[in-house]
Write a protein that holds these residues in place. Structure first.
Motif, PDB file in Angstrom:
ATOM      1  N   PRO A 128     -49.642 -25.393  45.208  1.00  0.00           N
ATOM      2  CA  PRO A 128     -50.188 -24.530  44.223  1.00  0.00           C
ATOM      3  C   PRO A 128     -49.937 -25.048  42.875  1.00  0.00           C
ATOM      4  N   CYS A 129     -49.238 -26.362  42.832  1.00  0.00           N
ATOM      5  CA  CYS A 129     -48.556 -26.640  41.591  1.00  0.00           C
ATOM      6  C   CYS A 129     -49.764 -27.116  40.406  1.00  0.00           C
ATOM      7  N   LEU A 130     -49.492 -27.560  39.430  1.00  0.00           N
ATOM      8  CA  LEU A 130     -50.369 -27.937  38.125  1.00  0.00           C
ATOM      9  C   LEU A 130     -51.392 -29.128  38.356  1.00  0.00           C
ATOM     10  N   LYS A 131     -52.514 -28.685  38.429  1.00  0.00           N
ATOM     11  CA  LYS A 131     -53.357 -29.762  38.763  1.00  0.00           C
ATOM     12  C   LYS A 131     -54.356 -30.364  37.589  1.00  0.00           C
ATOM     13  N   ILE A 132     -54.271 -31.803  37.465  1.00  0.00           N
ATOM     14  CA  ILE A 132     -55.133 -32.092  36.359  1.00  0.00           C
ATOM     15  C   ILE A 132     -56.430 -33.083  36.995  1.00  0.00           C
ATOM     16  N   MET A 133     -57.313 -33.311  36.415  1.00  0.00           N
ATOM     17  CA  MET A 133     -58.172 -34.180  36.636  1.00  0.00           C
ATOM     18  C   MET A 133     -58.689 -35.013  35.486  1.00  0.00           C
ATOM     19  N   ILE A 134     -58.590 -36.353  35.677  1.00  0.00           N
ATOM     20  CA  ILE A 134     -59.240 -37.496  34.745  1.00  0.00           C
ATOM     21  C   ILE A 134     -60.377 -38.110  35.403  1.00  0.00           C
ATOM     22  N   ASP A 135     -61.556 -38.000  34.753  1.00  0.00           N
ATOM     23  CA  ASP A 135     -62.764 -38.397  35.686  1.00  0.00           C
ATOM     24  C   ASP A 135     -64.041 -38.384  34.608  1.00  0.00           C
ATOM     25  N   HIS A 136     -64.866 -39.526  35.268  1.00  0.00           N
ATOM     26  CA  HIS A 136     -65.943 -39.557  34.503  1.00  0.00           C
ATOM     27  C   HIS A 136     -67.284 -39.309  35.349  1.00  0.00           C
ATOM     28  N   HIS A 137     -67.164 -38.791  36.483  1.00  0.00           N
ATOM     29  CA  HIS A 137     -68.242 -38.425  37.491  1.00  0.00           C
ATOM     30  C   HIS A 137     -68.973 -37.010  37.032  1.00  0.00           C
ATOM     31  N   PRO A 138     -70.382 -37.125  37.264  1.00  0.00           N
ATOM     32  CA  PRO A 138     -70.990 -35.810  37.138  1.00  0.00           C
ATOM     33  C   PRO A 138     -70.603 -34.519  38.057  1.00  0.00           C
ATOM     34  N   HIS A 139     -70.672 -33.358  37.846  1.00  0.00           N
ATOM     35  CA  HIS A 139     -70.403 -32.370  38.620  1.00  0.00           C
ATOM     36  C   HIS A 139     -68.960 -32.053  39.316  1.00  0.00           C
ATOM     37  N   PRO A 140     -68.052 -32.037  38.209  1.00  0.00           N
ATOM     38  CA  PRO A 140     -66.810 -31.759  38.896  1.00  0.00           C
ATOM     39  C   PRO A 140     -66.525 -30.545  39.554  1.00  0.00           C
ATOM     40  N   GLU A 141     -65.523 -30.486  40.456  1.00  0.00           N
ATOM     41  CA  GLU A 141     -65.006 -29.148  41.012  1.00  0.00           C
ATOM     42  C   GLU A 141     -64.059 -28.592  40.207  1.00  0.00           C
ATOM     43  N   ILE A 142     -64.619 -27.797  39.087  1.00  0.00           N
ATOM     44  CA  ILE A 142     -63.516 -27.307  38.112  1.00  0.00           C
ATOM     45  C   ILE A 142     -62.618 -26.280  38.714  1.00  0.00           C
ATOM     46  N   GLU A 143     -62.983 -25.636  39.656  1.00  0.00           N
ATOM     47  CA  GLU A 143     -62.429 -24.515  40.038  1.00  0.00           C
ATOM     48  C   GLU A 143     -60.920 -24.993  40.795  1.00  0.00           C
TER      49      GLU A 143
END
Ligand code: 5GP
Ligand code: MN
Length: 350
Positions: A121-136
Motif C-alpha cells: 500500500p506504499c506511495l506509488k509514482i508513475m512516470i510514463d508517456h503511453h496513452p490510457h494510464p491506470e490512474i487509480e
C-alpha cells in the motif's frame, strides 16, 4: 485504491506532497516494464542514480533479463532480475516505501511483479508517456504522451523536483539511451523540447557516439544472418493493405541460436519499404505463444489494432502485443483482422 491522485501539472510550481514523501523514503524501488527496452531501462537507472544521489536508497527490480546491448549502462549490473532472484526481488518490492513505475501506465505491464506492487500500500509514482494510464493505481502521475520517451520525462522530473542535485554523466548517459531508443536516433516522436533535453545532456560531457554504438552497432554475424533470412525469405508484402510483416517460428529462432535482443529492430525494416504504412513482426516464444511488434506511419493506430486483436497496446506508431498460440495461428489471426482496417489504410498516403 487512492482517491487522492496527484497529476503532474506544468503550471504548478509547488512541490507535490508525493515528492516530499519520496524524498524521505527509506527504500524506493523502480520497476521498468517486462521485456524492458532502452527507454524502460535507461529511465529506471537514471531515476535510481538520481534518487541515490538525493539520499533515497533505490533499487531497480524487473521481471526478466535486459537485452544484452543494455548491459553497458551504468548500474545495469545491479538490477535485480526476478527470473534469476525471485525471493530477493519480491522482498525488495514488499519492503519498499515507494514504488515507481517507469515507461508503462498499467501495473500489469510489470508482469509477475504486478501482484507484489498491488499488495504493497506504499506511495506509488508513475512516470510514463503511453496513452490510457491506470490512474487509480497511483498517487502521483508524471505523465505526458507528447514526450518522445520516458527518459525525456525523467529529465523534466529532475528539473522540476530534483534540480538541487547536479546532473552528472552517469545520469545523463542513462537518459540519453532512452532518448535515442524511443526516437530511433532522433527520427520520430520528436518535439523541440527533445532537442533541448539532448542539448542539456550533452553539456555534461556524455559520449554520445559510444552510447549509440553500444546500443545500435552490436550486430553479431549470427544476428545479421537472421536479418538476411528474414528479409530474403520471411518478408510478406501485402500492397493492397500497405502492410508488410515478418514471422519466425520457434524452430527458426533456435536454428539461428537467437538470444534475447537479437530480434529487436527487425520490425522496422518492414516500414522502410516505400508505400508501406503498417508493419508487423511475429516470433514464437518458448511456451508456444507469440510476441508481436507493430509499427506504423502517419496516423495509422498501431496501438488500437494491437489492443483490439493482440491483447496489447503502446503508442500510435509503435505498439506490441501477444497471441495465445503458435506463430502460424497468430499470422492467420492477423490476416483475418486486417480487412477491418483496409479502408483506413487505403485512405492514408505518405
Ligand atoms: P515493442 O514492439 O518494441 O515490444 O514495443 C513497442 C511499444 O509497445 C513500446 O512502447 C512498448 O511499451 C509497447 N508494448 C509492447 N508490448 C506491449 C503489450 O503487450 N502491452 C502494451 N500495453 N504495450 C506494449
Ligand atoms: Mn518508452
Amino acid at each position: 485504491m487512492t482517491n487522492n491522485i496527484e497529476l503532474f501539472n506544468l503550471k504548478n510550481t509547488s512541490i507535490p506532497g508525493s515528492i516530499l514523501k519520496l524524498r524521505s523514503c527509506r527504500q524506493a524501488v523502480v520497476i521498468p516494464h517486462k521485456s524492458p527496452d532502452g527507454d524502460a531501462v535507461g529511465s529506471s537507472l537514471a531515476l535510481m542514480h538520481l534518487l541515490n544521489k538525493a539520499g533515497v536508497p533505490t533499487h531497480v527490480v524487473v521481471e526478466d533479463s535486459l537485452p544484452y546491448f543494455l548491459n553497458f549502462l551504468p548500474g545495469a549490473e545491479n538490477i535485480i532480475i526476478w527470473d534469476k532472484k525471485n525471493t530477493i526481488a519480491e522482498t525488495y518490492i514488499q519492503n519498499a516505501d515507494c514504488i515507481i513505475s517507469s515507461d508503462y501506465g498499467h501495473v500489469s505491464r510489470c508482469g509477475v511483479l504486478e501482484k507484489f506492487v498491488r499488495e504493497n500500500p506504499c506511495l506509488k509514482i508513475m512516470i510514463d508517456h503511453h496513452p490510457h494510464p491506470e490512474i487509480e493505481a497511483y498517487d502521483f502521475l508524471f505523465h505526458d504522451i507528447t514526450s518522445s520517451s520516458t527518459c525525456e520525462l525523467v529529465f523534466d522530473f529532475y528539473v522540476k523536483y530534483f534540480s538541487d542535485i547536479s546532473l552528472d554523466k552517469t545520469i545523463a548517459t542513462c537518459i540519453y539511451a532512452g532518448l535515442v531508443t524511443d526516437t530511433g536516433c532522433f527520427r520520430h516522436a520528436l518535439r523541440p523540447q527533445t532537442f533541448e533535453t539532448a542539448s542539456e545532456l550533452l553539456k555534461t560531457g556524455i559520449d554520445t557516439e559510444h552510447i549509440i554504438t553500444k546500443i545500435f552497432d552490436v550486430n553479431t554475424p549470427q544476428r545479421l544472418k537472421l536479418l538476411g533470412y528474414c528479409l530474403n525469405e520471411k518478408m510478406v508484402i501485402l500492397p493492397e493493405y500497405k502492410t508488410a510483416f515478418i514471422h519466425l517460428s520457434g524452430e527458426e529462432l533456435r536454428s539461428f541460436g537467437v538470444k534475447k535482443g537479437d530480434t529487436e529492430g527487425i520490425v522496422n525494416y518492414t516500414l522502410s519499404i516505400e508505400g508501406i504504412i503498417f508493419g508487423a513482426f511475429f516470433f514464437e516464444r518458448e511456451d508456444h505463444t507469440t510476441k508481436v511488434s507493430f509499427r506504423s506511419k502517419s496516423t495509422f493506430p498501431a496501438n488500437e489494432f494491437s489492443s483490439r486483436f493482440f491483447d496489447g497496446g503502446g503508442h500510435r506508431n509503435a505498439a506490441g502485443g501477444q497471441f495465445n498460440g503458435p506463430v502460424n495461428l497468430a499470422v492467420n489471426h492477423f490476416l483475418e483482422c486486417l480487412p477491418q482496417y483496409k479502408t483506413v489504410l487505403e485512405s492514408l498516403h505518405l
